[in-house]
Design an enzyme around this catalytic site. Structure first.
Site, mmCIF file in Angstrom:
data_model
loop_
_atom_site.group_PDB
_atom_site.id
_atom_site.type_symbol
_atom_site.label_atom_id
_atom_site.label_comp_id
_atom_site.label_asym_id
_atom_site.label_seq_id
_atom_site.Cartn_x
_atom_site.Cartn_y
_atom_site.Cartn_z
ATOM 1 N N GLY A 114 56.760 13.706 92.303
ATOM 2 C CA GLY A 114 57.234 14.808 91.380
ATOM 3 C C GLY A 114 55.888 15.423 90.957
ATOM 4 N N GLU A 169 52.263 19.099 96.314
ATOM 5 C CA GLU A 169 53.225 20.149 96.382
ATOM 6 C C GLU A 169 52.585 21.404 95.572
ATOM 7 O OE1 GLU A 169 55.700 20.594 98.383
ATOM 8 O OE2 GLU A 169 56.552 18.695 98.780
HETATM 9 ZN ZN LIG Z 1 59.141 16.130 96.264
#
Ligand SMILES: [Zn+2]
Length: 217
Positions: free
Chosen positions: A31, A78
């Site tokens: 995350g 990310e």
């Molecule tokens: Zn992920």
């Protein structure tokens, strides 16, 4: 647009990180969270740290192209996904990416949650929750696929991966992530009980009207 100070944004992301982890929406070092703190400045979580263990000095400041301005650690793997959201939506200042188990199960099965199964889901997601096509985590292709979905949605599933939510503040993106997982989990229970009769069109339109009225879209 008024932006949070980096200090305040960090505080909000520390709180959001704890809640994501406590609710089981992320595990391990999964995350990432980011917050826009200026016209060309994004503060985001670094790579390789549990979202339950974030501290004031953990965060990485970049520009909207991903160039690091300040920070002791490397940015999240990310970050491209977050930057795609900010590039697509000028109205949002926070992005959360997580791996909520039930929502990810829908994304992996290629099944979009039936948001008409409950009034709450229909209210929050009147246009459904789209699934961005599978692509390698951390890649530009994943970011571009998700970006297409961000055009009309603040909550998007990533095929075989997880979910992304957008908000005009960190707490809004977090609330939406919790709601995505809640909708997915509730639908699994409903399916286990034999399914629900879908809400009819007129009722869905009323809920859309409420969404507009409450500024949820
Ligand atoms: Zn992920």
């Amino acid at each position: 647009m008024i932006y949070l100070s980096a200090e305040r944004a960090a505080e909000e992301m520390i709180e959001a990180g704890k809640r994501l982890w406590l609710r089981g929406l992320v595990s391990g070092t999964d995350g990432n969270i980011s917050c826009r703190v200026g016209p060309d400045r994004i503060l985001s979580t670094p790579t390789g740290i549990s979202k339950a263990s974030l501290e004031a000095g953990s965060f990485v400041l970049t520009d909207l192209s991903g160039n690091v301005i300040e920070g002791k650690s490397a940015p999240s793997t990310e970050l491209k996904l977050h930057l795609a959201a900010y590039a697509e939506r000028e109205d949002i200042t926070a992005v959360i990416h997580a791996h909520p188990p039930a929502a990810t199960a829908f994304a992996s099965a290629g099944v979009a949650p039936d948001v008409s199964a409950t009034a709450e889901a229909a209210l929050l997601f009147p246009d459904g929750i789209p699934i961005a096509p599978y692509s390698l985590p951390g890649g530009q292709e994943l970011a571009e696929g998700a970006r297409e979905c961000f055009k009309g949605h603040k909550a998007v599933l990533l095929e075989r991966h997880g979910a992304v939510t957008l908000g005009n503040k960190v707490s809004a993106a977090l609330a939406l992530m919790e709601a995505v997982e809640n909708a997915a989990l509730t639908e699994l229970y409903i399916r286990a009980l034999g399914g629900a009769k879908p809400l009819d069109k007129a009722e869905l339109e009323k809920l859309r009207g409420l969404s507009l009225k409450r500024g949820l879209l």
